[in-house]
Enzyme design. Sequence first.
Site, PDB file in Angstrom:
ATOM      1  N   THR A  28       0.508  -1.269   0.319  1.00  0.00           N
ATOM      2  CA  THR A  28      -0.150  -0.086   0.334  1.00  0.00           C
ATOM      3  C   THR A  28       0.621   1.321  -0.306  1.00  0.00           C
ATOM      4  O   THR A  28       1.200   1.658  -0.257  1.00  0.00           O
ATOM      5  CB  THR A  28      -0.749  -0.157   1.650  1.00  0.00           C
ATOM      6  OG1 THR A  28      -0.278  -0.789   2.683  1.00  0.00           O
ATOM      7  CG2 THR A  28      -2.095  -0.912   1.049  1.00  0.00           C
ATOM      8  N   THR A  34       0.375  -6.813  12.543  1.00  0.00           N
ATOM      9  CA  THR A  34       0.539  -5.220  12.418  1.00  0.00           C
ATOM     10  C   THR A  34       0.895  -5.027  11.435  1.00  0.00           C
ATOM     11  O   THR A  34       1.437  -4.100  10.941  1.00  0.00           O
ATOM     12  CB  THR A  34       1.240  -4.726  13.297  1.00  0.00           C
ATOM     13  OG1 THR A  34       2.806  -5.365  12.842  1.00  0.00           O
ATOM     14  CG2 THR A  34       0.776  -4.429  14.929  1.00  0.00           C
ATOM     15  N   GLU A  80       6.155   4.500   7.524  1.00  0.00           N
ATOM     16  CA  GLU A  80       5.002   5.874   6.740  1.00  0.00           C
ATOM     17  C   GLU A  80       6.126   7.261   7.165  1.00  0.00           C
ATOM     18  O   GLU A  80       6.216   7.822   8.432  1.00  0.00           O
ATOM     19  CB  GLU A  80       3.639   6.521   7.132  1.00  0.00           C
ATOM     20  CG  GLU A  80       2.879   5.671   5.745  1.00  0.00           C
ATOM     21  CD  GLU A  80       1.189   4.997   6.360  1.00  0.00           C
ATOM     22  OE1 GLU A  80       0.689   4.343   5.602  1.00  0.00           O
ATOM     23  OE2 GLU A  80       1.086   5.855   7.414  1.00  0.00           O
ATOM     24  N   ASN A 108      -1.012  10.674   5.926  1.00  0.00           N
ATOM     25  CA  ASN A 108      -1.930  10.027   6.212  1.00  0.00           C
ATOM     26  C   ASN A 108      -3.184  11.144   5.885  1.00  0.00           C
ATOM     27  O   ASN A 108      -4.362  11.551   6.360  1.00  0.00           O
ATOM     28  CB  ASN A 108      -1.539   9.878   8.179  1.00  0.00           C
ATOM     29  CG  ASN A 108      -1.208   7.671   7.499  1.00  0.00           C
ATOM     30  OD1 ASN A 108      -1.828   7.376   7.635  1.00  0.00           O
ATOM     31  ND2 ASN A 108      -0.053   8.836   7.935  1.00  0.00           N
ATOM     32  N   THR A 149      -8.590  10.225   0.366  1.00  0.00           N
ATOM     33  CA  THR A 149      -8.599  10.660  -1.126  1.00  0.00           C
ATOM     34  C   THR A 149      -7.253  11.093  -1.924  1.00  0.00           C
ATOM     35  O   THR A 149      -7.261  11.248  -2.722  1.00  0.00           O
ATOM     36  CB  THR A 149      -8.905  12.162  -0.816  1.00  0.00           C
ATOM     37  OG1 THR A 149      -7.928  13.126   0.225  1.00  0.00           O
ATOM     38  CG2 THR A 149     -10.100  12.019  -0.005  1.00  0.00           C
TER      39      THR A 149
END
Length: 404
Positions: free
Chosen positions: A150, A187, A273, A399, A404
């Site tokens: 992802t 996780t 991230e 995040n 979107t």
Amino acid sequence: MKDIQGGVCAPLGFKAAGIHCGIRKNKSKKDLALIVSDVMCHAASTYTLNKVKGAPIAVTKQHLLNGEAKAIICNSGNANTCNPNGEDIANAVCGLCAKELGINENDIIVASTGVIGQPLDLVPFENHMNELVQALHSQGSSDACEGIMTTDTVKKEYAVEFEIDGVTCHIGAIAKGSGMIHPNMATMLAFVTSDVNISKEMLNEVIHEVVDDTFNMVSVDGDTSTNDMLSVMANGLANNKEIVQKDESYHIFKDALMYICELLSKGIAKDGEGATKLLTCHVNNACSQKDAKVVAKSVITSSLFKAAMFGKDANWGRILCAIGYCEASYDVDKIEVTLASSAGSILVCQNGRGYPFDEDQALKILSEDEIEILIDLHDGNYQATAWGCDLTYDYVKINGDYRT
């Protein structure tokens, strides 16, 4: 034990594939992965402890009640979580895959990862299942790894070769994980394959033992995901004597699995991230294993400490603070802290108090992309290691508009 190439296809009898089927809008990104064994496998999984769970987890739990599986299918881009028809979709995906493979749908592990609460259309699976199965290849591990990613920026794909009673054996693995990462297995998503001959009971034992010291010691942002799992399939094609008890063969297999899962855990933490640094916290000389783990995880999950590491600031007080609010036994007046990297090491705290250190040297050490936090509690004989990453501006950016 030696590192080899091939990922989940390194063990005998496994093929894999990854394609773009249309779940993700970006056509350059693969969003569907498949791993298949030539023969039936003994299989085991561990699952997220989040009370809100993705529909694929419920389906996989049912399919693994007999401890057997022959394939793993996983999509990215949509978590299939909190959908009224989620389990119907997960079951239908297994049905489509089983039909193309010519196997029973109950022999398939199913997983999803991506946005929570978005409807998942079955059409992409219907239109591309044949393409996915036709793409299966003994060199397909990297494609499958891409298909489960992802927000990951790098692939987590490893394999090892080792011997049990003179028989050559293999373990391969792929994983995804970058955000929504916090202890309480799982996780992330991790899929492990092996050609080792091991009983269902022993496989289930070893997977839980290994998870406690690897994936449950990783944290990126303190959020435990809704979907994730670790699944292991062992097809026995190495033809070693079946492992049915915790003997030497069991421990050789466990060591190899531990090694693979530690590599995956560190890879996930380093690819957090927005992260720029891998943080490894070693706690030594605790009065119990539990206390060592609690202290290590408390430090690695501290947002203030993670931010300090991003800023290359040797603010050791934040380490002591994180130790101080965790539920563990220790003597504050015995705590010693050292910061280390490939650029050297520096003692910053001794006997629970500040130790004079060179700020310029500390800056040089903290400028590396892998930092070690060495904590000595001087209170016992137990140790533990946890992995995390720094907290950066980019984490918020990623995040802030993830959906979107």
